[in-house]
Design a protein around this motif. Sequence first.
Motif, PDB file in Angstrom:
ATOM      1  N   ALA A 129      46.325  35.716  33.058  1.00 47.06           N
ATOM      2  CA  ALA A 129      45.987  36.345  34.335  1.00 47.06           C
ATOM      3  C   ALA A 129      44.473  36.364  34.487  1.00 47.06           C
ATOM      4  O   ALA A 129      43.732  36.276  33.500  1.00 47.06           O
ATOM      5  CB  ALA A 129      46.549  37.765  34.406  1.00 47.06           C
ATOM      6  N   GLN A 132      44.750  41.638  40.302  1.00 40.92           N
ATOM      7  CA  GLN A 132      45.070  40.689  39.244  1.00 40.92           C
ATOM      8  C   GLN A 132      45.957  39.582  39.787  1.00 40.92           C
ATOM      9  O   GLN A 132      46.877  39.839  40.563  1.00 40.92           O
ATOM     10  CB  GLN A 132      45.759  41.406  38.071  1.00 40.92           C
ATOM     11  CG  GLN A 132      45.966  40.517  36.852  1.00 40.92           C
ATOM     12  CD  GLN A 132      46.589  41.291  35.708  1.00 40.92           C
ATOM     13  OE1 GLN A 132      47.797  41.540  35.701  1.00 40.92           O
ATOM     14  NE2 GLN A 132      45.778  41.678  34.736  1.00 40.92           N
ATOM     15  N   GLN A 150      37.228  36.328  35.379  1.00 49.76           N
ATOM     16  CA  GLN A 150      37.007  37.061  36.615  1.00 49.76           C
ATOM     17  C   GLN A 150      36.486  36.075  37.653  1.00 49.76           C
ATOM     18  O   GLN A 150      35.572  35.297  37.378  1.00 49.76           O
ATOM     19  CB  GLN A 150      36.009  38.201  36.394  1.00 49.76           C
ATOM     20  CG  GLN A 150      35.708  39.048  37.623  1.00 49.76           C
ATOM     21  CD  GLN A 150      34.432  38.632  38.325  1.00 49.76           C
ATOM     22  OE1 GLN A 150      33.430  38.311  37.683  1.00 49.76           O
ATOM     23  NE2 GLN A 150      34.467  38.632  39.639  1.00 49.76           N
ATOM     24  N   THR A 155      48.317  36.448  38.331  1.00 52.45           N
ATOM     25  CA  THR A 155      48.941  35.907  37.124  1.00 52.45           C
ATOM     26  C   THR A 155      49.326  34.446  37.336  1.00 52.45           C
ATOM     27  O   THR A 155      49.448  33.980  38.482  1.00 52.45           O
ATOM     28  CB  THR A 155      50.184  36.689  36.713  1.00 52.45           C
ATOM     29  OG1 THR A 155      51.149  36.589  37.764  1.00 52.45           O
ATOM     30  CG2 THR A 155      49.841  38.162  36.485  1.00 52.45           C
ATOM     31  N   GLN A 168      41.212  38.305  37.054  1.00 54.38           N
ATOM     32  CA  GLN A 168      40.851  39.299  38.063  1.00 54.38           C
ATOM     33  C   GLN A 168      40.126  38.584  39.192  1.00 54.38           C
ATOM     34  O   GLN A 168      39.260  37.734  38.945  1.00 54.38           O
ATOM     35  CB  GLN A 168      39.924  40.362  37.471  1.00 54.38           C
ATOM     36  CG  GLN A 168      40.521  41.187  36.358  1.00 54.38           C
ATOM     37  CD  GLN A 168      41.548  42.192  36.858  1.00 54.38           C
ATOM     38  OE1 GLN A 168      41.599  42.501  38.039  1.00 54.38           O
ATOM     39  NE2 GLN A 168      42.360  42.703  35.954  1.00 54.38           N
TER      40      GLN A 168
END
Length: 317
Positions: free
Chosen positions: A117, A313, A82, A315, A119
């Motif tokens: 991926a 998100q 994150q 990626t 956040q």
Amino acid sequence: MTAVLPDAYTVRPPRLEDAQAVLELVSDYNTSVVGFADYTLDDAQDELSEPGFEPETDGWLVFDDGRLIGYGSVFGKGDHRQLDLDVVTMDPVVERFLLDRIERRAAELATEHGHVAVQVDIVNYQADKAREERLAGYGFERGTVFHRMRIDHDGTVAAPEVPAGVTVRRGAPDEASRRAAHDVLNASFAGQFGFSPRSFEEWQDSHESFSAFDWSQLTLLEVDGEAVAMRTSTNQFVEDENCGYIGHLGVLEKARGKGLAKFLLRDQFALDAAAGRSGTILHVDTNNPTPALGVYLSVGMQATLVMEVWRRQVTTA
């Protein structure tokens, strides 16, 4: 579509000596939205010198004829699943440009840390509806809502009685006490929105670099010799609001329901009042899985500002 800046604009990484210009930019934006600066020079300097922040790759300043008109950054903690991002500008074109840069860097960080991926989170004042709409247009979704809580102190505040069987340890002068606090923090905040566990070394370095904190501002509660609750306080709201600030307050699940959180709150209120502070401030996630908001309201705190975290998100592909 990738945003293109006018030819007259220039972009470069931030440096510590840019802190005053960043302060002026952020203060102007915040004042236009919530009516006050909500930012200090120390805040800017701390942000630009945070351990783990790499200005050359993770920060951007946009200038128009030498005047700073945009600031962006991305910052990861722990395993970097994150990332926290920040974008401040009055110009939607510059905003989109900075978000594009941040998205590309976020994808690179995901690859560097072995993630498919990540956040990315950005905080927005709830009052800024125009920016909220733009964030939604960029693919962000509202993740949670934070309230800034405050209680005012008018004169002396009585110190609360220590709960039976609890030992209060004030300050963390040694590694053992700091590790105990770190363990309680990670265990008590596990699973909460936006919380990224950090190694002890990373957590300690972050606190030691933060100008508004010293280890005397950490308090531990022990039961039968085991640390079961912790609180950190800082001076980051002293300059602009003359208020103490509770950065983290955590209680292990097995020790909840015994009044430890309320004790730590009231204890901080008494300490702040004795220091001549006008009040005490903290931030709370209104979607917190623990009943934190209700606890803060029950001791007399009230919401003074509402902020939302918007998330999307990114990626690697």
